[in-house]
Every structure is written in C-alpha cells, then in structure tokens.
Design a protein around this motif. Structure first.
Motif, PDB file in Angstrom:
ATOM      1  N   LYS A   1     -13.675   4.799  13.989  1.00 28.82           N
ATOM      2  CA  LYS A   1     -13.600   5.379  15.329  1.00 28.82           C
ATOM      3  C   LYS A   1     -12.462   4.719  16.084  1.00 28.82           C
ATOM      4  CE  LYS A   1     -16.665   6.199  19.244  1.00 28.82           C
ATOM      5  NZ  LYS A   1     -18.110   6.245  19.579  1.00 28.82           N
ATOM      6  N   PHE A   2     -11.660   5.562  16.737  1.00 22.30           N
ATOM      7  CA  PHE A   2     -10.568   5.049  17.565  1.00 22.30           C
ATOM      8  C   PHE A   2     -10.942   5.243  19.038  1.00 22.30           C
ATOM      9  CE2 PHE A   2      -6.493   5.761  19.863  1.00 22.30           C
ATOM     10  CZ  PHE A   2      -6.021   4.463  19.749  1.00 22.30           C
TER      11      PHE A   2
ATOM     12  N   ILE B   1      -2.316   3.433  13.924  1.00 25.22           N
ATOM     13  CA  ILE B   1      -3.770   3.387  13.695  1.00 25.22           C
ATOM     14  C   ILE B   1      -4.060   3.425  12.192  1.00 25.22           C
ATOM     15  CG2 ILE B   1      -5.949   4.603  14.106  1.00 25.22           C
ATOM     16  CD1 ILE B   1      -4.514   5.909  16.586  1.00 25.22           C
ATOM     17  N   ILE B   2      -3.425   4.373  11.498  1.00 28.57           N
ATOM     18  CA  ILE B   2      -3.681   4.529  10.058  1.00 28.57           C
ATOM     19  C   ILE B   2      -3.079   3.367   9.260  1.00 28.57           C
ATOM     20  CG2 ILE B   2      -3.007   5.940   8.031  1.00 28.57           C
ATOM     21  CD1 ILE B   2      -5.421   7.080   9.486  1.00 28.57           C
ATOM     22  N   LEU B   3      -1.864   2.941   9.620  1.00 27.57           N
ATOM     23  CA  LEU B   3      -1.245   1.803   8.907  1.00 27.57           C
ATOM     24  C   LEU B   3      -2.122   0.563   9.044  1.00 27.57           C
ATOM     25  CD1 LEU B   3       2.478   2.421   9.919  1.00 27.57           C
ATOM     26  CD2 LEU B   3       1.553   2.570   7.593  1.00 27.57           C
TER      27      LEU B   3
ATOM     28  N   GLY C   1      -8.993   4.183  21.744  1.00 25.42           N
ATOM     29  CA  GLY C   1      -7.906   4.098  22.709  1.00 25.42           C
ATOM     30  C   GLY C   1      -7.954   2.730  23.381  1.00 25.42           C
TER      31      GLY C   1
ATOM     32  N   THR D   1       4.410   3.848   5.233  1.00 28.12           N
ATOM     33  CA  THR D   1       4.159   5.123   5.909  1.00 28.12           C
ATOM     34  C   THR D   1       4.055   6.267   4.902  1.00 28.12           C
ATOM     35  OG1 THR D   1       5.208   4.458   7.957  1.00 28.12           O
ATOM     36  CG2 THR D   1       5.221   6.806   7.477  1.00 28.12           C
TER      37      THR D   1
ATOM     38  N   PHE E   1     -11.226   9.320  19.004  1.00 26.16           N
ATOM     39  CA  PHE E   1     -11.675  10.194  17.913  1.00 26.16           C
ATOM     40  C   PHE E   1     -12.461   9.400  16.881  1.00 26.16           C
ATOM     41  CE2 PHE E   1      -8.568   8.772  14.788  1.00 26.16           C
ATOM     42  CZ  PHE E   1      -7.493   8.376  15.555  1.00 26.16           C
TER      43      PHE E   1
ATOM     44  N   LEU F   1      -5.364   0.495   9.695  1.00 21.63           N
ATOM     45  CA  LEU F   1      -6.637   0.693   8.981  1.00 21.63           C
ATOM     46  C   LEU F   1      -6.457   0.483   7.468  1.00 21.63           C
ATOM     47  CD1 LEU F   1      -9.633   1.512   9.105  1.00 21.63           C
ATOM     48  CD2 LEU F   1      -8.915   3.900   8.963  1.00 21.63           C
ATOM     49  N   MET F   2      -5.375   1.061   6.899  1.00 21.03           N
ATOM     50  CA  MET F   2      -5.075   0.871   5.473  1.00 21.03           C
ATOM     51  C   MET F   2      -5.020  -0.616   5.130  1.00 21.03           C
ATOM     52  SD  MET F   2      -1.795   3.442   5.203  1.00 21.03           S
ATOM     53  CE  MET F   2      -1.144   2.960   3.592  1.00 21.03           C
ATOM     54  N   ALA F   3      -4.306  -1.352   5.982  1.00 24.51           N
ATOM     55  CA  ALA F   3      -4.001  -2.753   5.668  1.00 24.51           C
ATOM     56  C   ALA F   3      -5.118  -3.704   6.062  1.00 24.51           C
ATOM     57  CB  ALA F   3      -2.702  -3.162   6.357  1.00 24.51           C
TER      58      ALA F   3
ATOM     59  N   LEU G   1       0.864  -1.177   0.000  1.00 25.84           N
ATOM     60  CA  LEU G   1       0.000   0.000   0.000  1.00 25.84           C
ATOM     61  C   LEU G   1       0.904   1.232   0.000  1.00 25.84           C
ATOM     62  CD1 LEU G   1      -2.586  -1.205   2.657  1.00 25.84           C
ATOM     63  CD2 LEU G   1      -2.427  -1.761   0.229  1.00 25.84           C
TER      64      LEU G   1
ATOM     65  N   GLN H   1      -6.859  10.570  21.846  1.00 30.66           N
ATOM     66  CA  GLN H   1      -7.011   9.270  22.520  1.00 30.66           C
ATOM     67  C   GLN H   1      -8.327   8.604  22.102  1.00 30.66           C
ATOM     68  OE1 GLN H   1      -4.705   8.057  24.976  1.00 30.66           O
ATOM     69  NE2 GLN H   1      -5.870   6.174  24.799  1.00 30.66           N
TER      70      GLN H   1
ATOM     71  N   ILE I   1      -0.966  12.395  19.370  1.00 31.74           N
ATOM     72  CA  ILE I   1      -2.047  11.413  19.198  1.00 31.74           C
ATOM     73  C   ILE I   1      -1.899  10.479  20.401  1.00 31.74           C
ATOM     74  CG2 ILE I   1      -2.979   9.532  17.787  1.00 31.74           C
ATOM     75  CD1 ILE I   1      -3.070  11.902  16.067  1.00 31.74           C
TER      76      ILE I   1
ATOM     77  N   VAL J   1      -0.466  -8.263   3.179  1.00 26.16           N
ATOM     78  CA  VAL J   1      -0.697  -6.841   2.877  1.00 26.16           C
ATOM     79  C   VAL J   1       0.283  -6.014   3.700  1.00 26.16           C
ATOM     80  CG1 VAL J   1      -2.373  -4.956   2.919  1.00 26.16           C
ATOM     81  CG2 VAL J   1      -3.158  -7.304   2.483  1.00 26.16           C
TER      82      VAL J   1
ATOM     83  N   PRO K   1       4.906   7.570  10.836  1.00 27.46           N
ATOM     84  CA  PRO K   1       4.062   6.388  10.982  1.00 27.46           C
ATOM     85  C   PRO K   1       3.023   6.534  12.089  1.00 27.46           C
ATOM     86  CG  PRO K   1       6.204   6.004  11.969  1.00 27.46           C
ATOM     87  CD  PRO K   1       6.266   7.367  11.347  1.00 27.46           C
ATOM     88  N   SER K   2       1.783   6.210  11.759  1.00 33.35           N
ATOM     89  CA  SER K   2       0.710   6.106  12.747  1.00 33.35           C
ATOM     90  C   SER K   2       0.219   4.668  12.711  1.00 33.35           C
ATOM     91  CB  SER K   2      -0.435   7.049  12.371  1.00 33.35           C
ATOM     92  OG  SER K   2      -1.645   6.575  12.931  1.00 33.35           O
TER      93      SER K   2
ATOM     94  N   CYS L   1       3.406   9.104  16.010  1.00 30.39           N
ATOM     95  CA  CYS L   1       3.055  10.519  15.848  1.00 30.39           C
ATOM     96  C   CYS L   1       2.794  11.187  17.193  1.00 30.39           C
ATOM     97  CB  CYS L   1       1.795  10.631  14.995  1.00 30.39           C
ATOM     98  SG  CYS L   1       2.039  10.042  13.326  1.00 30.39           S
TER      99      CYS L   1
END
Lengths: 239, 239
Positions: free
Chosen positions: B143-144, B128-130, B146, A123, A142, B132-134, A11, A140, B101, A119, B125-126, B98
């Motif tokens: 929704k995160f 959470i996002i890595l 924590g 970054t 969102f 979610l992408m994968a 990705l 924390q 966050i 997969v 690198p986050s 990050c």
C-alpha cells in the motif's frame, strides 16, 4: 589485509509480454548486465531468452544460473548468495516485469540485506504502475492486493470490502487474476460494485494489443464487454 | 464522411533525479516523442530540460506546452484536450518519474478516458516500485500512502496504524515525506515501531548516491543513522 568486498545484487527487469524479444533495459543498465556471470532466476529458459535478446558479448552457456521458485528452501536461497560474499555480482530476473515484486525473488533480496550486500534495482516495466498511470485514478494513495480469493463467495466479499475501503479512504485498489478467470471477475465486478464506482481494465499491457479503459460501472454496463479471456489483466477500482 | 480520429495521450516518464540530463526512455518510446508537438506538463522549465536531453530532431521552442498544476481548474484541463479531439497526439510529463502517479496529471488522464481518448503509458522509473523491488519486503500485497500527516501527534498515530495493518495483513506499507522532514519521521519510526518490524530506507533513488537498506527496528537502533536530510526518500515497513 584489505577489507573483504562483497558483490552487488542487481535487480533486472524483463518485458511484461513473455514473447517480447526486445531489450527493455536502459543502455547504462545493459552495460552492467554485460559483466555479470551469475544469475538467480525464476525460470532458466525464459531468463536465457531475455538475456539472449540483449545480444551480450559472451555466450549465454558460459553463464551460471540458479533457479529460485516456490520449491526452494531458505537454505537453498542462502547458498545462492555465495558468489556475492566472494565478491561477484549477481543478476536477479523474474518471469515477467520487475523482479522481487510478487515473486519469490524478494526472499533473495531480504537475505542480501541481512548480509549487507548492496541491492541495486534497474528501471523496467511494472504492469501495476503502467496501469495506474494510465487509469486516471488516484495515484497518491493506492493498494495492490495481488490475487483475489479463489472461492466465489470469498471473492465477492473481498470485492465489496475493497470498494468500501476505496470510498472511505479515496484509495485506488489494484488486483490481478489468473487470466482464464478474468471474465468471471469482471462479471462479479459489474454486478456487485456500485454504479458510480470507477473501474479500469488494463489488458495485455506493453504489447501491441494493449487495451486500457476506465469507466464508471454504470457505463461499463452499456459498453460491449472487452474480451478478457486468457489475457494478462490488471483491474483497478476507485469507489 | 469518415469517422473522426482522435489523438493518443502518451504518458512520458522523466528521470527521478531532476538534475539527471540523460534520456531514460526506451528507443521505441523516444521515436514516439519525436513526432509529438503538444505537451501537457507539470513544470514547463523542467519539461523543456528533459525533452532537451532526448536530442529531438526539432527545436524545442516549436513545441506547444500547457501547464497542469494545482492552480488549474477542471475547465482549464478540459481545454488541454482540444488537440487530442482534433486528431493530434499529446505527451504528458510530470516533474519527476512517472506522470499521473501522485501528481495532477491524473486529472488529464481521467478526462481522456471520458472522451474515449486512448491513453498509452511509457515505461520509466517509479521510485515506489524501485524501492519496493530493492527492499526485500512483500511485493505481493502493498500500500502506498503518499505523505504522512503533518502534525506530529497525527503522524505517530498513523505510523502505529500502518504498522498494525502491515502485521495483520502481511502488507508492505510505503510512504514518502518532504525531504527536510525525513529525519523527524525516521526518529518517530525508530522510537515508535516494534523492534521486530522491518524498515527499509530508500534514499536518492536512481542517482549515484542511491542508498537502500532494510533492517529490523532493533538493528536500526544499533546502526549509524544515515543522513536523510534534504534527500528524496521512500520509507517502507513491514510489521
């Protein structure tokens, strides 16, 4: 007979600013992209532009591209996995930022998991995370809503529901809008939200014109309104 | 008299894997870090380690560090803004990934907005996002949460509430856990969630041992359980 080895689905993020012709990949990730011949992309033209910016050691016209967009069926997308099943790696690129976040690429990733394809996310810039980092709001807990409803009445209901949810659970609420409608949303936010609610406007993220500002609604009312028109904007609020 | 110019607050990501001694900054961002002398950090020792990995052109012992953690008062954090008000830039670093966050750094960012200090987030690198992408799960609404509640009974209630919310709104629900309790959470998820719910386990993100797998609960029940113990893990589910 040795076991069939499948390829990996990488990705690959691209810049958030579509006119940015710099490479935003880490060098280890750029080295991986160097060896890829197959790509599944949201838009072939912009994908070629971003791959061009990496100065790959091979001509871009030797690469294979498949386009994944809203018009493609599940069957089409399944066919895109063929190189992976034959042992070749594939790179997935979206129009902007991180692939498979808020774009059709996630369908390809979902199918890859079904076929036990590995997969691997790289970054890169996520306007959601960059805006959240820079907002000073709660990171924390969102929630990202994507786009708000199109109809004004529904949109205002949603804004108020979001504010209530944020107050109740102390969550940061994040959403985006089609750039030409930003100003309308901003006006709705200023007029409908409570004075003590914090609102962050994150405009033109990652570009030279980046503007990120968090203020209480009462203070936004005193502020000169930033020009939001036709600029990519992330809205964040905390009630 | 010319107007007082304030410094900028740069949000500087570090690797997710704390033993990773490579630089994960883009070269343009590394150039900015080169000129910084003031840092506000979650942990001074690890901040020195990550800055060391950048091979800066000046000795790290000439840099100024202030520590922002849960023990610090609002007054302490306000005092950290002094160099910014005097026109010097500051870099903010968290323990992992990050800054601002899910860490105390957001308090510093919030104060910066109050003082009209420009806040500039850097790409990094986050987890959470890595994840979610994968995951192949919905990246349009998510929704995160924590951490989940500590008590088993509350945790199970929360898991079921999260699944219902996900089914109702088609949202991806994301949460993390203290690594030594991962296996308990996984067992709770497998036993309490519906068979058709999709669960993604993202382990050791961004490291050599990265493991990301999405399966329906019914299929996880047939799978050999991955070893989750003492590994950083992001859990994602979609009902």
């Amino acid at each position: 007979m040795r076991e069939k080895v499948t390829g990996h689905l990488y990705l690959i993020p691209v810049p958030i600013d579509q006119n940015d012709n710099t490479s935003i990949l880490l060098s280890k990730d750029k080295n991986i992209v160097e060896h890829l011949n197959y790509f599944v992309v949201e838009n072939e033209k912009t994908a070629r532009f971003h791959l061009g910016a990496l100065n790959l050691h091979k001509p871009i016209n030797q690469l294979h591209f498949e386009v994944i967009d809203q018009t493609k069926t599940q069957e089409d997308i399944t066919s895109y996995l063929t190189p992976l099943l034959e042992g070749f790696d594939i790179g997935l690129l979206s129009e902007s930022g991180c692939p498979a976040i808020a774009d059709p690429g996630s369908k390809m990733v979902a199918l890859a998991h079904q076929k036990n394809i590995r997969v691997i996310p790289m970054t890169g810039p996520s306007s959601i995370i960059l805006a959240l980092m820079a907002s000073g709001l709660n990171g924390q807990q969102f929630k990202f809503h994507g786009y708000l409803p199109l109809e004004k009445e529904d949109r205002i209901k949603k804004i108020i529901a979001i504010e209530n949810e944020s107050s109740k659970y102390h969550e940061t609420q994040i959403f985006i809008e089609t750039p030409y409608r930003n100003q309308h949303i901003f006006n709705d936010l200023i007029s409908k939200l409570q004075d003590k609610t914090k609102l962050c406007i994150a405009l033109d993220m990652s570009s030279e014109n980046e503007f990120i500002l968090t203020k209480k609604i009462a203070d936004w009312k005193k502020e000169v309104t930033p020009d939001l028109k036709n600029k990519p904007c992330v809205f964040l609020l905390q009630g």
